[in-house]
Design a protein around this motif. Structure first.
Motif, PDB file in Angstrom:
ATOM      1  N   LEU A 363      -0.279  23.004   9.501  1.00 22.43           N
ATOM      2  CA  LEU A 363      -1.125  22.327  10.094  1.00 22.43           C
ATOM      3  C   LEU A 363      -2.033  23.561  10.036  1.00 22.43           C
ATOM      4  O   LEU A 363      -3.424  23.832   9.333  1.00 22.43           O
ATOM      5  CB  LEU A 363      -1.110  21.881  11.323  1.00 22.43           C
ATOM      6  CG  LEU A 363      -2.933  21.008  12.413  1.00 22.43           C
ATOM      7  CD1 LEU A 363      -3.192  20.254  11.948  1.00 22.43           C
ATOM      8  CD2 LEU A 363      -2.542  21.131  13.931  1.00 22.43           C
ATOM      9  N   ARG A 364      -1.365  24.692  10.372  1.00 24.27           N
ATOM     10  CA  ARG A 364      -2.079  26.104  10.404  1.00 24.27           C
ATOM     11  C   ARG A 364      -2.824  26.658   8.762  1.00 24.27           C
ATOM     12  O   ARG A 364      -3.769  26.972   8.390  1.00 24.27           O
ATOM     13  CB  ARG A 364      -1.093  26.903  10.682  1.00 24.27           C
ATOM     14  CG  ARG A 364      -1.135  27.144  12.351  1.00 24.27           C
ATOM     15  CD  ARG A 364      -0.890  28.289  12.920  1.00 24.27           C
ATOM     16  NE  ARG A 364       0.845  28.011  12.738  1.00 24.27           N
ATOM     17  CZ  ARG A 364       1.389  28.706  12.600  1.00 24.27           C
ATOM     18  NH1 ARG A 364       0.388  29.239  10.838  1.00 24.27           N
ATOM     19  NH2 ARG A 364       2.580  28.966  12.229  1.00 24.27           N
ATOM     20  N   ASP A 365      -1.775  25.963   7.790  1.00 22.28           N
ATOM     21  CA  ASP A 365      -2.090  26.469   6.739  1.00 22.28           C
ATOM     22  C   ASP A 365      -2.643  25.427   6.198  1.00 22.28           C
ATOM     23  O   ASP A 365      -3.622  25.961   5.220  1.00 22.28           O
ATOM     24  CB  ASP A 365      -0.612  26.044   5.673  1.00 22.28           C
ATOM     25  CG  ASP A 365       0.157  27.543   6.362  1.00 22.28           C
ATOM     26  OD1 ASP A 365       0.199  28.219   7.021  1.00 22.28           O
ATOM     27  OD2 ASP A 365       1.194  27.440   5.335  1.00 22.28           O
ATOM     28  N   LEU A 366      -2.918  24.301   6.250  1.00 23.19           N
ATOM     29  CA  LEU A 366      -3.827  23.509   5.027  1.00 23.19           C
ATOM     30  C   LEU A 366      -5.913  23.445   6.306  1.00 23.19           C
ATOM     31  O   LEU A 366      -6.831  23.564   5.696  1.00 23.19           O
ATOM     32  CB  LEU A 366      -3.876  22.269   5.727  1.00 23.19           C
ATOM     33  CG  LEU A 366      -2.298  21.934   4.921  1.00 23.19           C
ATOM     34  CD1 LEU A 366      -2.269  20.222   5.163  1.00 23.19           C
ATOM     35  CD2 LEU A 366      -2.952  21.504   3.686  1.00 23.19           C
ATOM     36  N   ARG A 367      -5.695  24.673   7.842  1.00 14.34           N
ATOM     37  CA  ARG A 367      -6.850  24.786   7.722  1.00 14.34           C
ATOM     38  C   ARG A 367      -7.446  25.486   7.455  1.00 14.34           C
ATOM     39  O   ARG A 367      -8.944  25.371   7.584  1.00 14.34           O
ATOM     40  CB  ARG A 367      -6.616  25.010   9.448  1.00 14.34           C
ATOM     41  CG  ARG A 367      -7.710  25.079  10.415  1.00 14.34           C
ATOM     42  CD  ARG A 367      -8.819  23.130  10.280  1.00 14.34           C
ATOM     43  NE  ARG A 367     -10.183  23.608  10.560  1.00 14.34           N
ATOM     44  CZ  ARG A 367     -11.213  23.940  10.602  1.00 14.34           C
ATOM     45  NH1 ARG A 367     -11.379  24.286   8.858  1.00 14.34           N
ATOM     46  NH2 ARG A 367     -12.221  24.813  10.545  1.00 14.34           N
ATOM     47  N   SER A 368      -7.369  26.306   6.475  1.00  7.90           N
ATOM     48  CA  SER A 368      -8.048  27.323   5.793  1.00  7.90           C
ATOM     49  C   SER A 368      -8.510  26.683   4.678  1.00  7.90           C
ATOM     50  O   SER A 368      -9.476  27.063   3.554  1.00  7.90           O
ATOM     51  CB  SER A 368      -6.748  28.247   5.911  1.00  7.90           C
ATOM     52  OG  SER A 368      -5.752  27.922   4.401  1.00  7.90           O
ATOM     53  N   ALA A 369      -7.654  25.605   3.758  1.00 10.35           N
ATOM     54  CA  ALA A 369      -8.022  24.415   2.765  1.00 10.35           C
ATOM     55  C   ALA A 369      -9.416  24.541   2.547  1.00 10.35           C
ATOM     56  O   ALA A 369     -10.616  24.884   1.607  1.00 10.35           O
ATOM     57  CB  ALA A 369      -7.563  23.413   2.470  1.00 10.35           C
ATOM     58  N   ALA A 370     -10.533  24.122   3.605  1.00 13.93           N
ATOM     59  CA  ALA A 370     -12.234  23.856   3.831  1.00 13.93           C
ATOM     60  C   ALA A 370     -12.434  24.608   3.821  1.00 13.93           C
ATOM     61  O   ALA A 370     -14.027  25.348   3.476  1.00 13.93           O
ATOM     62  CB  ALA A 370     -12.260  22.728   4.882  1.00 13.93           C
ATOM     63  N   LEU A 371     -12.055  26.031   3.677  1.00 17.42           N
ATOM     64  CA  LEU A 371     -12.666  27.281   3.760  1.00 17.42           C
ATOM     65  C   LEU A 371     -12.738  28.365   3.117  1.00 17.42           C
ATOM     66  O   LEU A 371     -13.134  29.459   2.807  1.00 17.42           O
ATOM     67  CB  LEU A 371     -11.806  28.174   5.475  1.00 17.42           C
ATOM     68  CG  LEU A 371     -11.585  27.976   6.587  1.00 17.42           C
ATOM     69  CD1 LEU A 371     -11.884  28.720   7.988  1.00 17.42           C
ATOM     70  CD2 LEU A 371     -13.821  26.683   7.305  1.00 17.42           C
ATOM     71  N   ASN A 372     -11.470  28.141   2.293  1.00 15.86           N
ATOM     72  CA  ASN A 372     -11.283  28.461   1.009  1.00 15.86           C
ATOM     73  C   ASN A 372     -11.810  28.469   0.352  1.00 15.86           C
ATOM     74  O   ASN A 372     -11.438  27.380  -0.414  1.00 15.86           O
ATOM     75  CB  ASN A 372      -9.329  28.587   0.672  1.00 15.86           C
ATOM     76  CG  ASN A 372      -8.916  29.722  -0.547  1.00 15.86           C
ATOM     77  OD1 ASN A 372     -10.185  30.188  -0.731  1.00 15.86           O
ATOM     78  ND2 ASN A 372      -7.631  29.139  -1.164  1.00 15.86           N
ATOM     79  N   TYR A 373     -13.338  29.258  -0.126  1.00 15.13           N
ATOM     80  CA  TYR A 373     -14.122  28.573  -1.064  1.00 15.13           C
ATOM     81  C   TYR A 373     -15.171  27.062   0.029  1.00 15.13           C
ATOM     82  O   TYR A 373     -14.418  25.857  -0.709  1.00 15.13           O
ATOM     83  CB  TYR A 373     -14.253  28.682  -2.690  1.00 15.13           C
ATOM     84  CG  TYR A 373     -15.653  28.750  -3.308  1.00 15.13           C
ATOM     85  CD1 TYR A 373     -15.524  29.524  -3.964  1.00 15.13           C
ATOM     86  CD2 TYR A 373     -16.346  27.783  -3.139  1.00 15.13           C
ATOM     87  CE1 TYR A 373     -17.493  30.095  -4.528  1.00 15.13           C
ATOM     88  CE2 TYR A 373     -17.727  27.740  -4.228  1.00 15.13           C
ATOM     89  CZ  TYR A 373     -18.159  29.048  -4.680  1.00 15.13           C
ATOM     90  OH  TYR A 373     -19.250  29.536  -5.013  1.00 15.13           O
TER      91      TYR A 373
END
Length: 395
Positions: A363-373
């Protein structure tokens, strides 16, 4: 024994997915520690070197595996099931390799590609700058020319795996640039640079990616420009953008599908069948929703990969829209998969760090996906692109 008979008894070379399985096993063994320490996964990188996967996209003529985008996606999904940070590190390296393969000059290709294929060069990407984030097509720091050499002085606030990279692909303004869009891409080997770490890396998730700030200073031979001076826009459109969205999405999909597999394994175990009511309509609905999301992202990933392979011009609005849709959808839906699963299995197995499901880290790792560009930036771009395709051509 004849040579032909001996050849029949020798095991066939392992394919990229099998090699990725070896990397995934190593990554899984050390994932919890690297997450806790926010340290780089050196063991997984060593396995990427040993398996030859660093040279997955290097042509066989230069000693590489001669793989294609499908191989990259399969490998990233497999590794992502074990550790999303390692999958992203691998996918971003492959993006850099593809740029060298497709756009470097003959001398740089001859020097660099065999080193990558041999596992001696892991490439990091240096595209971020303070004030512009990861926006690819502009730059602030400028290249200078001195006695035919390129002089680099470049600070980047985020460089994934930069402290452990053997070489870097760096975006900078071309010498004498008249606008921020005249961007060059240059290759710099670590031995050609003074590399200074600046700051720490203590994020919520993606902690093993170790994407700390770096300053790079040095002199490079003039032939280490990748593509034409000022022509990085073409590389961004043909390589960096497409492979970023494809590779990232495959990594996220691997983590989401691995999380679902872990929960299903738990539920089907003897302990799980005693702890959970497998006839619960709410539980089954959440599992069904998670599987639907995984399958939808997978289908969109494969469709987009096929479009990238077949399109004659990726800059066309409908192609850019599809690539952006993949990134946005994968970022949102893969994160939502894990949220579904946490709700399904509850506090002990969904929220606690020591749960064997690994959902808390996913969950913590995938929260970055929307922010990664940022997804917000892509939606804004999509609105403009949509106006350029009033027929809404889907083919």
């Amino acid at each position: 024994m004849s040579d032909a008979a001996a050849a029949l008894t020798e095991p066939a070379p392992a394919g990229p997915t099998a090699l990725a399985g070896r990397v995934a096993a190593v990554a899984a063994e050390h994932a919890a520690r690297h997450d806790q320490e926010a340290s780089f996964p050196v063991e997984a990188l060593a396995e990427l070197r040993a398996t030859g996967l660093l040279g997955l996209l290097v042509p066989a003529g230069h000693g590489g595996l001669g793989g294609d985008v499908t191989d990259l996606l399969d490998a990233a999904i497999r590794i992502g099931r074990a550790d999303m940070s390692v999958a992203m590190i691998f996918a971003m390296h492959c993006q850099q390799v593809a740029a060298v393969v497709g756009h470097a000059g003959p001398q740089l290709r001859a020097e660099l590609l065999p080193e990558i294929a041999a596992g001696r060069v892991y490439l990091a990407s240096v595209t971020t700058e303070a004030g512009k984030g990861g926006h690819l097509r502009t730059a602030q720091a400028g290249l200078e020319v001195s006695d035919g050499d390129l002089v680099v002085d470049r600070f980047a606030p985020i460089v994934t795996g930069g402290a452990h990279a053997d070489g870097f692909l760096v975006t900078m303004l071309r010498p004498g640039a008249g606008s921020p869009n005249q961007v060059s891409l240059v290759y710099a080997h670590r031995d050609q640079l003074t590399v200074t770490a600046s700051g720490d890396w203590q994020p919520m998730g993606m902690r093993a990616s170790h994407s700390a700030p770096l300053r790079l200073e040095g002199r490079l031979p003039g032939h280490q420009v990748v593509g034409e001076h000022g022509g990085f826009g073409r590389i961004a459109a043909e390589v960096f953008g497409p492979l970023a969205h494809l590779g990232w999405s495959a990594s996220w999909l691997g983590t989401a599908s691995g999380a679902l597999s872990g929960v299903l394994t738990l539920l089907r175990s003897k302990d799980g069948r005693q702890r959970f009511n497998l006839d619960s309509e709410l539980l089954l609905s959440r599992l069904g929703s998670a599987r639907q999301r995984v399958d939808a992202v997978h289908a969109l990933l494969r469709q987009t990969a096929q479009r990238v392979a077949e399109a004659d011009d990726l800059s066309r609005p409908r192609n850019q829209l599809l690539l952006n849709t993949l990134k946005i959808t994968a970022a949102e839906q893969c994160h939502a998969v894990v949220e579904d699963l946490i709700d399904a299995v509850g506090l002990q197995h969904g929220y606690l760090k020591d749960s064997p499901t690994g959902l808390e880290r996913a969950l913590r790792d995938l929260r970055s996906a929307a922010l990664n560009y940022s997804n917000d930036r892509l939606r804004l771009a999509d609105g403009r692109l949509a106006l350029l395709d009033p027929e809404v051509r889907l083919a």
